[in-house]
Scaffold this motif. Structure first.
Motif, PDB file in Angstrom:
ATOM      1  N   THR A 221      70.710 132.087  -4.299  1.00  0.00           N
ATOM      2  CA  THR A 221      69.273 131.846  -4.419  1.00  0.00           C
ATOM      3  C   THR A 221      68.791 132.628  -5.650  1.00  0.00           C
ATOM      4  O   THR A 221      69.517 133.506  -6.147  1.00  0.00           O
ATOM      5  CB  THR A 221      68.488 132.375  -3.194  1.00  0.00           C
ATOM      6  OG1 THR A 221      68.515 133.813  -3.241  1.00  0.00           O
ATOM      7  CG2 THR A 221      69.071 131.876  -1.891  1.00  0.00           C
ATOM      8  N   HIS A 250      68.099 129.003 -10.812  1.00  0.00           N
ATOM      9  CA  HIS A 250      67.795 127.749 -10.110  1.00  0.00           C
ATOM     10  C   HIS A 250      66.662 126.966 -10.767  1.00  0.00           C
ATOM     11  O   HIS A 250      66.404 125.822 -10.414  1.00  0.00           O
ATOM     12  CB  HIS A 250      67.453 128.044  -8.642  1.00  0.00           C
ATOM     13  CG  HIS A 250      68.668 128.421  -7.841  1.00  0.00           C
ATOM     14  ND1 HIS A 250      69.224 127.596  -6.889  1.00  0.00           N
ATOM     15  CD2 HIS A 250      69.449 129.513  -7.887  1.00  0.00           C
ATOM     16  CE1 HIS A 250      70.296 128.176  -6.371  1.00  0.00           C
ATOM     17  NE2 HIS A 250      70.449 129.342  -6.965  1.00  0.00           N
ATOM     18  N   HIS A 251      65.942 127.607 -11.681  1.00  0.00           N
ATOM     19  CA  HIS A 251      64.808 126.957 -12.354  1.00  0.00           C
ATOM     20  C   HIS A 251      64.895 127.247 -13.846  1.00  0.00           C
ATOM     21  O   HIS A 251      65.530 128.223 -14.258  1.00  0.00           O
ATOM     22  CB  HIS A 251      63.483 127.507 -11.815  1.00  0.00           C
ATOM     23  CG  HIS A 251      63.374 127.416 -10.328  1.00  0.00           C
ATOM     24  ND1 HIS A 251      63.076 126.247  -9.664  1.00  0.00           N
ATOM     25  CD2 HIS A 251      63.577 128.359  -9.372  1.00  0.00           C
ATOM     26  CE1 HIS A 251      63.081 126.462  -8.363  1.00  0.00           C
ATOM     27  NE2 HIS A 251      63.384 127.738  -8.157  1.00  0.00           N
ATOM     28  N   LEU A 268      75.306 127.919 -14.646  1.00  0.00           N
ATOM     29  CA  LEU A 268      74.717 127.453 -13.383  1.00  0.00           C
ATOM     30  C   LEU A 268      75.782 126.794 -12.521  1.00  0.00           C
ATOM     31  O   LEU A 268      76.584 126.008 -13.037  1.00  0.00           O
ATOM     32  CB  LEU A 268      73.632 126.404 -13.644  1.00  0.00           C
ATOM     33  CG  LEU A 268      72.466 126.803 -14.512  1.00  0.00           C
ATOM     34  CD1 LEU A 268      72.572 126.128 -15.867  1.00  0.00           C
ATOM     35  CD2 LEU A 268      71.167 126.426 -13.855  1.00  0.00           C
ATOM     36  N   SER A 270      75.388 127.003  -8.247  1.00  0.00           N
ATOM     37  CA  SER A 270      74.743 126.680  -6.960  1.00  0.00           C
ATOM     38  C   SER A 270      73.569 125.724  -7.124  1.00  0.00           C
ATOM     39  O   SER A 270      73.387 124.808  -6.316  1.00  0.00           O
ATOM     40  CB  SER A 270      74.238 127.960  -6.283  1.00  0.00           C
ATOM     41  OG  SER A 270      75.305 128.783  -5.905  1.00  0.00           O
ATOM     42  N   ALA A 271      72.774 125.940  -8.167  1.00  0.00           N
ATOM     43  CA  ALA A 271      71.589 125.101  -8.358  1.00  0.00           C
ATOM     44  C   ALA A 271      71.986 123.654  -8.596  1.00  0.00           C
ATOM     45  O   ALA A 271      71.250 122.728  -8.234  1.00  0.00           O
ATOM     46  CB  ALA A 271      70.773 125.612  -9.549  1.00  0.00           C
ATOM     47  N   ARG A 279      69.612 117.792 -11.103  1.00  0.00           N
ATOM     48  CA  ARG A 279      69.205 119.205 -11.123  1.00  0.00           C
ATOM     49  C   ARG A 279      69.246 119.754 -12.553  1.00  0.00           C
ATOM     50  O   ARG A 279      68.341 120.458 -12.984  1.00  0.00           O
ATOM     51  CB  ARG A 279      70.130 120.042 -10.235  1.00  0.00           C
ATOM     52  CG  ARG A 279      70.014 119.729  -8.743  1.00  0.00           C
ATOM     53  CD  ARG A 279      68.731 120.327  -8.162  1.00  0.00           C
ATOM     54  NE  ARG A 279      68.698 120.192  -6.723  1.00  0.00           N
ATOM     55  CZ  ARG A 279      69.047 121.155  -5.864  1.00  0.00           C
ATOM     56  NH1 ARG A 279      69.461 122.316  -6.307  1.00  0.00           N
ATOM     57  NH2 ARG A 279      68.974 120.945  -4.572  1.00  0.00           N
ATOM     58  N   ILE A 283      66.166 121.336 -14.725  1.00  0.00           N
ATOM     59  CA  ILE A 283      66.181 122.734 -15.197  1.00  0.00           C
ATOM     60  C   ILE A 283      66.118 122.791 -16.722  1.00  0.00           C
ATOM     61  O   ILE A 283      65.381 123.608 -17.297  1.00  0.00           O
ATOM     62  CB  ILE A 283      67.433 123.460 -14.645  1.00  0.00           C
ATOM     63  CG1 ILE A 283      67.321 123.565 -13.120  1.00  0.00           C
ATOM     64  CG2 ILE A 283      67.601 124.838 -15.272  1.00  0.00           C
ATOM     65  CD1 ILE A 283      68.590 123.988 -12.414  1.00  0.00           C
TER      66      ILE A 283
END
Ligand SMILES: Cc1cc2nc3c(=O)[nH]c(=O)nc-3n(C[C@H](O)[C@H](O)[C@H](O)COP(=O)(O)O)c2cc1C
Length: 332
Positions: A221, A250-251, A268, A270-271, A279, A283
């Motif tokens: 996270t 994540h962003h 990156l 997990s994102a 995704r 991002i």
């Protein structure tokens, strides 16, 4: 529009967002679509030393057995069986990725002992890896190996890989060293091109139903990002190493923070995993928008703007902050 091009490990990337080591690079078509969506480079999953050693031992046992049972058997043996076992499938996938994408493809090795397996690093280079990321992930479990000994062993591994190949070597670290800056300074001496901070410790949990160990992999996270920001900010422009973040992005704004703290590349995993192309598209768009809105002409202007050496109050990155945070806490 902000120019997003960046240099990581001496490689020219069209953008700082990098697909981190994971199964995403197992699919060359997915890798191609991720590059179309803005990935500046692709990192393959790790080739594990223990897996290579185990497979090679099994192969030797098989060959030895065949030779023992038939004196002529040696002449039947293929010159090499590397294509089917050991690093063979990995090298084949590296070739497919090279054909599919026009951005750097980084191979990843997980090794904890400086053994003969470093010849696999040479195979990766020969197969066209743009760089090798050395994943030092290991969990110390021995009562009689000190932290200093663990570090010395790991530095030996890094040195062995750096000496074995000409392409750049990135070292992916865990955050668990008594002094990350000092360990990274010693990595710089080996001639490695950069560090990736950090890997994640996959903490096993206890399942109260089965009284067994639960090894479910939980994705990250954004709460994991500040640990990376701190390390980036402390090390930016101090050792001549390329810095990449890994963990908690994540962003687009998370990626912006990593760049502001000094990241040359932002990895990156997990994102992206739940819906990789969409995704990454989101991002990358968020990052571009934020940088444009701030008026940055290129990434160089933003990189390191909030690093230790560049903020008005560098002590805020240091211990002074600790007491202030603790003493400043108030119930909401
Ligand atoms: C399914 C999965 C597989 C992974 N495989 C590897 C690997 O083979 N080698 C490696 O260095 N890291 C591996 N990682 C760790 C990621 O590269 C990354 O360091 C970590 O997930 C933190 O980044 P994130 O927050 O963007 O996920 C893996 C992570 C996940 C979730």
């Amino acid at each position: 529009m902000t120019d997003l091009s960046t240099s990581w490990l001496g490689l020219d990337l069209r953008g700082p967002l990098v697909v981190g080591a994971s199964p995403m690079a197992d699919d060359a078509d997915l890798a191609r679509r991720l590059v179309d969506a803005g990935a500046g480079a692709i990192v393959m999953r790790s080739l594990f030393e223990e897996q290579l050693v185990a497979e090679e031992l099994a192969l030797h046992r098989y060959f030895d057995h065949s030779v023992d049972t038939n004196a002529e058997a040696r002449s039947f043996l293929p010159a090499t069986d590397a294509a089917a076992s050991g690093s063979g499938p990995y090298l084949a996938q590296l070739g497919r990725l090279r054909d599919a994408v026009d951005v750097p493809v980084v191979a990843s090795l997980n090794g904890t002992t400086a053994g003969g397996w470093t010849r696999h690093a040479i195979e990766l280079e020969d197969a066209g890896a743009s760089a090798v990321e050395l994943n030092l992930y290991e969990v110390a479990t021995q009562l009689d190996e000190t932290g200093a000994e663990v570090e010395a062993r790991q530095l030996e591994v890094v040195q062995a890989v750096v000496d074995a190949i000409d392409v750049p070597v990135a070292v992916k670290l865990s955050p668990f060293y008594a002094s990350v800056p000092s360990f990274v300074a010693r990595i710089a001496i080996t001639g490695a091109a950069g560090v990736v901070m950090f890997n994640r410790f996959y903490q096993p949990d206890v399942d109260l139903e089965t009284l067994d160990v639960d090894r479910t992999l939980v994705l990250s996270t954004p709460a994991e990002l500040p640990l990376r920001l701190h390390a980036l900010a402390l090390l930016h422009s101090r050792l001549g190493l390329s810095l990449a973040s890994s963990g908690g992005v994540h962003h687009g704004t998370d990626a912006a923070k990593a760049i502001l703290c000094g990241a040359d590349a932002v990895q990156l995993v997990s994102a992206l995993l739940p819906d990789p192309v969409n995704r990454l598209t989101r991002i990358a768009g968020e990052l571009h928008t934020w940088l444009d809105e701030q008026g940055y002409r290129d990434l160089g202007e933003a990189r390191g703007a909030t690093s230790f050496g560049n903020v008005a109050d560098p002590a805020a990155w240091e211990r002074l902050n600790y007491s202030r945070i603790l003493q400043g806490w108030r119930p909401r």
